[in-house]
Scaffold this active site. Structure first.
Site, short mmCIF file in Angstrom:
data_model
loop_
_atom_site.label_atom_id
_atom_site.label_comp_id
_atom_site.label_asym_id
_atom_site.label_seq_id
_atom_site.Cartn_x
_atom_site.Cartn_y
_atom_site.Cartn_z
N THR A 36 0.83 -1.22 0.00
CA THR A 36 0.00 0.00 0.00
C THR A 36 0.87 1.26 0.00
O THR A 36 0.36 2.34 -0.24
CB THR A 36 -0.98 0.04 1.20
OG1 THR A 36 -0.22 -0.03 2.42
CG2 THR A 36 -1.97 -1.10 1.15
N TYR A 146 -7.56 -6.16 11.70
CA TYR A 146 -6.72 -4.98 11.97
C TYR A 146 -6.71 -4.69 13.47
O TYR A 146 -5.64 -4.53 14.07
CB TYR A 146 -7.30 -3.79 11.20
CG TYR A 146 -6.50 -2.52 11.29
CD1 TYR A 146 -5.24 -2.41 10.70
CD2 TYR A 146 -7.01 -1.39 11.94
CE1 TYR A 146 -4.52 -1.23 10.77
CE2 TYR A 146 -6.30 -0.21 12.00
CZ TYR A 146 -5.06 -0.13 11.42
OH TYR A 146 -4.34 1.05 11.48
#
Ligand code: UDP
Length: 309
Positions: A36, A146
């Protein structure tokens, strides 16, 4: 002058952090697997003798030759769309990646700085969130990959502190925005700005009454440095307590861009927190840190960035 390793050093936060460290004379070793992150975020530093970049996945292995004074662990997918698409990598970088980064810090007798998140509070039942609040997280929901990875990372960091005597920091980062967010990042500020600039529909998830508190990246990074330079081992919230509904944010962005975009409503993602606002008493009292850039000014700068792409 210190030599500092930043995992996720080519990402949104990691690259701004690297710039701030270089600006004060530190050396930066950026490590990123570019899943990312993007070299465009750091290419302005490629000619700087104090900067180096290594493409590597810190979940597998992390070694940096030479002296290291601090390891700052920022590597992780951080947008809900990213960690929903890469659930296993997200769990791995929060667990194995944190372990490897801690191992490097221990081997080098360096400080360790963990980039944690307000997501450890889940869908909070306490408002605003103080560091003492333990959170309300669904471990098996889509965001759990997460949230739980970061909660594990905090536990692991604290264990290295208490068991190995490592000098550690834990920052809980609240919603942060600014230049270098990816246009397709998926987070609300970048989505709304990109949509409003293009005249596309603004996508509000749910009814727009959920709240977030948005911190401009420059303020956020200043908070990281204050915490790094402190001797505080317990978690510290760094965020801007200015709280807005998502509908208010949409209205503000459309107005500031003078956009023809219409607001549209879509399903609220599973386990999307209804409210979020940091209690920053600790950051203010212990670090002397407060955010200075309020939403409108930060949005102006961010809009300028996206308009220039
Ligand atoms: N959101 C939205 N439209 C978008 C993207 C996000 O309404 O195009 C909402 C999302 O459902 C959440 C809030 O904005 O309630 C913040 O989302 P973001 O992904 O930026 O960060 P989060 O705080 O949820 O991690």
């Amino acid at each position: 002058m210190a030599r500092i390793v930043i995992t996720g050093g080519a990402g949104f936060l990691g690259s701004h952090l690297g710039d701030a460290l270089l600006a004060r004379g530190d050396e930066v070793v950026a490590v990123d697997n570019l899943v990312t992150g993007d070299t465009r975020n750091i290419e302005h530093n490629f000619g700087n003798a104090g900067f180096s970049f290594h493409q590597a996945d810190v979940s597998n292995y992390l070694w940096v030759p030479g002296e290291v004074d601090a390891v700052m662990h920022f590597a992780s997918p951080a947008s809900p769309i990213d960690y929903l698409e890469m659930p296993i990598q997200t769990l791995k970088v929060g667990s194995l990646g944190t372990h490897n980064s801690l191992g490097l810090a221990k081997a080098k007798d360096a400080k360790f700085f963990m980039a944690s998140t307000s997501e450890v509070y889940g869908d909070p039942l306490v408002h605003p969130q103080t560091e003492e609040y333990w959170g309300n997280v669904n471990p098996v929901g889509p965001r759990g990959v997460y949230d739980e990875a970061k909660r594990f990372a905090e536990a692991m960091t604290m264990a290295y502190h208490t068991h190995h005597g490592l000098d550690t920091r834990i920052v809980r980062i609240f919603n942060t925005y600014g230049p270098r967010m990816r246009p397709n990042d998926g987070r609300v500020v970048s989505n709304f700005i990109v949509q409003a600039l293009a005249g596309d529909p603004i996508t509000i998830y749910g009814d727009g009454t959920q709240t977030r508190s948005f911190c401009y990246v420059e303020d956020e990074v200043r908070g990281f440095l204050a915490l790094l330079d402190s001797d505080i081992n317990h978690p510290v919230n760094i965020g801007n307590p200015g709280e807005f509904t998502i509908a208010q944010l949409a209205e503000l962005v459309v107005e500031m861009i003078n956009s023809s975009s219409e607001v549209t409503y879509h399903d609220l993602p599973t386990d999307d927190p209804m409210q979020r606002k940091p209690d920053i008493t600790k950051a203010t009292e212990l670090l002397g840190w407060t955010p200075e850039i309020q939403l409108k000014e930060g949005l102006e700068r961010t809009i300028e960035y996206f308009a220039s792409l």
